[in-house]
Scaffold this motif. Structure first.
Motif, PDB file in Angstrom:
ATOM      1  N   THR A  29       0.826  -1.200   0.000  1.00  0.00           N
ATOM      2  CA  THR A  29       0.000   0.000   0.000  1.00  0.00           C
ATOM      3  C   THR A  29       0.863   1.255   0.000  1.00  0.00           C
ATOM      4  OG1 THR A  29      -1.880   1.094   1.061  1.00  0.00           O
ATOM      5  CG2 THR A  29      -0.196   0.199   2.509  1.00  0.00           C
ATOM      6  N   ARG A  30       0.336   2.308  -0.573  1.00  0.00           N
ATOM      7  CA  ARG A  30       1.050   3.575  -0.647  1.00  0.00           C
ATOM      8  C   ARG A  30       0.269   4.653   0.104  1.00  0.00           C
ATOM      9  NH1 ARG A  30       5.261   5.241  -3.483  1.00  0.00           N
ATOM     10  NH2 ARG A  30       5.540   7.477  -3.803  1.00  0.00           N
ATOM     11  N   VAL A  31       0.964   5.402   0.945  1.00  0.00           N
ATOM     12  CA  VAL A  31       0.349   6.485   1.697  1.00  0.00           C
ATOM     13  C   VAL A  31       0.081   7.664   0.768  1.00  0.00           C
ATOM     14  CG1 VAL A  31       0.610   8.062   3.666  1.00  0.00           C
ATOM     15  CG2 VAL A  31       1.614   5.762   3.750  1.00  0.00           C
ATOM     16  N   GLN A  71       7.269   6.070   3.625  1.00  0.00           N
ATOM     17  CA  GLN A  71       6.775   5.282   2.506  1.00  0.00           C
ATOM     18  C   GLN A  71       7.741   4.121   2.321  1.00  0.00           C
ATOM     19  OE1 GLN A  71       3.611   5.417   0.890  1.00  0.00           O
ATOM     20  NE2 GLN A  71       4.072   7.393  -0.048  1.00  0.00           N
ATOM     21  N   THR A  72       7.242   2.921   2.139  1.00  0.00           N
ATOM     22  CA  THR A  72       8.136   1.796   1.883  1.00  0.00           C
ATOM     23  C   THR A  72       8.708   1.906   0.474  1.00  0.00           C
ATOM     24  OG1 THR A  72       6.371   0.375   1.019  1.00  0.00           O
ATOM     25  CG2 THR A  72       6.772   0.314   3.408  1.00  0.00           C
ATOM     26  N   VAL A  73       9.840   1.251   0.241  1.00  0.00           N
ATOM     27  CA  VAL A  73      10.470   1.329  -1.081  1.00  0.00           C
ATOM     28  C   VAL A  73       9.667   0.560  -2.128  1.00  0.00           C
ATOM     29  CG1 VAL A  73      12.783   1.675  -0.140  1.00  0.00           C
ATOM     30  CG2 VAL A  73      11.985  -0.660  -0.618  1.00  0.00           C
ATOM     31  N   TYR A  74       8.755  -0.320  -1.669  1.00  0.00           N
ATOM     32  CA  TYR A  74       7.941  -1.088  -2.611  1.00  0.00           C
ATOM     33  C   TYR A  74       6.491  -0.594  -2.636  1.00  0.00           C
ATOM     34  CZ  TYR A  74       7.581  -3.476   1.903  1.00  0.00           C
ATOM     35  OH  TYR A  74       7.452  -3.752   3.240  1.00  0.00           O
ATOM     36  N   ALA A  75       6.217   0.562  -2.051  1.00  0.00           N
ATOM     37  CA  ALA A  75       4.852   1.106  -2.042  1.00  0.00           C
ATOM     38  C   ALA A  75       4.382   1.359  -3.471  1.00  0.00           C
ATOM     39  CB  ALA A  75       4.814   2.397  -1.235  1.00  0.00           C
ATOM     40  N   ARG A  76       3.155   0.912  -3.768  1.00  0.00           N
ATOM     41  CA  ARG A  76       2.681   1.042  -5.135  1.00  0.00           C
ATOM     42  C   ARG A  76       1.187   1.367  -5.216  1.00  0.00           C
ATOM     43  NH1 ARG A  76       4.718  -3.465  -7.077  1.00  0.00           N
ATOM     44  NH2 ARG A  76       2.881  -4.755  -6.794  1.00  0.00           N
ATOM     45  N   HIS A 132      -5.043  -1.375   2.788  1.00  0.00           N
ATOM     46  CA  HIS A 132      -5.008   0.077   2.929  1.00  0.00           C
ATOM     47  C   HIS A 132      -5.273   0.433   4.387  1.00  0.00           C
ATOM     48  CE1 HIS A 132      -4.426   0.623  -1.225  1.00  0.00           C
ATOM     49  NE2 HIS A 132      -5.664   0.422  -1.625  1.00  0.00           N
ATOM     50  N   VAL A 133      -4.244   0.975   5.013  1.00  0.00           N
ATOM     51  CA  VAL A 133      -4.324   1.296   6.432  1.00  0.00           C
ATOM     52  C   VAL A 133      -5.294   2.453   6.624  1.00  0.00           C
ATOM     53  CG1 VAL A 133      -3.025   1.908   8.500  1.00  0.00           C
ATOM     54  CG2 VAL A 133      -1.929   0.567   6.681  1.00  0.00           C
ATOM     55  N   GLY A 134      -6.322   2.228   7.405  1.00  0.00           N
ATOM     56  CA  GLY A 134      -7.328   3.245   7.656  1.00  0.00           C
ATOM     57  C   GLY A 134      -7.283   3.732   9.087  1.00  0.00           C
ATOM     58  N   TYR A 135      -8.262   4.525   9.427  1.00  0.00           N
ATOM     59  CA  TYR A 135      -8.303   5.113  10.755  1.00  0.00           C
ATOM     60  C   TYR A 135      -8.489   4.047  11.831  1.00  0.00           C
ATOM     61  CZ  TYR A 135      -9.469   8.376  14.495  1.00  0.00           C
ATOM     62  OH  TYR A 135      -9.475   9.082  15.667  1.00  0.00           O
ATOM     63  N   GLY A 136      -9.099   2.926  11.469  1.00  0.00           N
ATOM     64  CA  GLY A 136      -9.326   1.871  12.446  1.00  0.00           C
ATOM     65  C   GLY A 136      -8.059   1.355  13.098  1.00  0.00           C
ATOM     66  N   THR A 137      -6.951   1.398  12.362  1.00  0.00           N
ATOM     67  CA  THR A 137      -5.679   0.937  12.915  1.00  0.00           C
ATOM     68  C   THR A 137      -5.291   1.726  14.161  1.00  0.00           C
ATOM     69  OG1 THR A 137      -4.850   0.126  10.798  1.00  0.00           O
ATOM     70  CG2 THR A 137      -3.204   0.738  12.426  1.00  0.00           C
TER      71      THR A 137
END
Length: 349
Positions: A61-63, A170-175, A210-215
């Motif tokens: 996932t990408r921010v 951001q991770t280097v593999y974020a896409r 996809h990291v959401g607010y719930g995390t």
């Protein structure tokens, strides 16, 4: 388990405000979950602990810059909108500040008018549904006027251009764009580390959550088994499903990078059956993992150090064992490890 069981004391000075100068030079606490023994290493040592045939699963996932600062049309005071969930093209559920003042029907202005939004609805929990308008592609404009949605414990001056964080958070593999927070366990990887792992026969496969607010929802119940989180979108592609299936059938290890990869694999893995066939899937997960959970997929977990009394720490203790993990956390505090998103990590095998 009660929330208080996950408490530990952490000096504020150990909450990382900046990433390591080199991603793979962060520290790594390696925990043997069977013996409880641990050792202090660095992330660039991770190839020593993985072997040919291991399947490492990362979250690609990408921010996106989900935090917007602007004004209400006709007013001068600053307002903030934090995009939480897309419900239709250019239409988002958002957290807004100041919440009491922003009313349905108002027009909000961001980036000197490059991006505007009409407040279409107020939800039962006080959020707003915003319908955006702009000249050009929405996400291109958002990239220009939005800000990186850093966690509240990372302090930045609002006047500062946060473009550096756009790269480091951001991770280097974020896409696949869609997260309001980075899957931070992956921040330690570099192309060189990934290449070295592949070179020794470790398989690297991707999924998306996809990291959401719930995390970040705080635990508001004393009994962790009663804690719930908002659903988050996930997708497991066919290649990853096939690789995990083959590894489990052949007795090879599956190692998740982060709690997001863990929750996704375990969500899909619950339907794998007695002969273990993980199927490609997409959907939404509300899975909360607490001690007593029976893991179907994971054999290893690499993760950052989490907040006290959080559902993410509960997940880590569920996998690594309550006593070993909490003992490792106490050691990490005493040894000066850096905590949370930009901090150091653990490898639990």
């Amino acid at each position: 388990m009660r929330v208080s069981d996950l408490h530990f004391e952490l000096p504020e000075s150990q909450i990382a405000q900046e990433p390591s100068q080199r991603r793979d030079h962060s520290r790594m606490l390696v925990l043997n979950r069977r013996t409880g023994e641990f050792q202090d290493r660095h992330f660039y040592d991770i190839p020593e602990f993985l072997r040919a045939g291991d399947v490492v699963v990362v979250n690609n996932t990408r921010v996106f810059p989900a935090r917007l600062l602007g004004t209400r049309e006709g007013f001068t005071g600053l307002i903030e909108a934090f995009l939480v969930r897309e419900v239709a093209p250019r239409t988002w559920v958002a957290l807004v500040k100041p919440g009491r003042r922003i009313r349905v029907g108002e027009r909000l202005v961001f980036g000197d008018g490059r991006l505007t939004a009409v407040v279409k609805e107020r939800t039962e929990d006080g959020r707003r549904v915003l319908e955006f308008a702009c000249d050009g592609e929405f996400f291109d404009v958002l990239d220009e006027v939005g800000r990186t949605p850093l966690p509240p414990y990372i302090r930045r001056d609002d006047a500062t251009d946060l473009r550096l964080d756009r790269e480091t958070y951001q991770t280097v593999y974020a896409r696949d764009r869609g997260s309001i927070a980075a899957p931070t366990a992956g921040l330690h990887y570099t192309p060189e580390v990934l290449e070295k792992l592949r070179g020794q026969g470790v398989e690297i496969h991707e999924l998306t959550l996809h990291v959401g607010y719930g995390t970040f929802q705080p635990v508001r119940v004393d009994d962790l088994s009663q804690h719930t989180v908002e659903a988050e979108y996930y997708a497991v592609p066919p290649a990853t499903a096939a690789a995990v299936t083959a590894a489990k059938r052949e007795g090879r290890r599956v190692i998740a990078v982060g709690t997001t990869s863990t929750r996704t694999l375990e969500t899909v893995g619950r339907g794998a059956g007695a002969d273990f066939e993980l199927l490609a899937a997409s959907g939404a997960t509300e899975l909360v993992i607490t001690p007593g959970y029976e893991f179907k997929v994971l054999d290893g977990l690499q993760t950052n150090f989490h907040l006290p009394e959080s559902s993410l720490l509960a997940l880590v203790t569920a996998f690594g064992g309550y006593e070993p993990v909490m003992r490792a956390y106490r050691h990490a505090v005493a040894a000066g490890y850096r905590f949370y998103s930009y901090g150091d990590c653990m490898l639990i095998l």
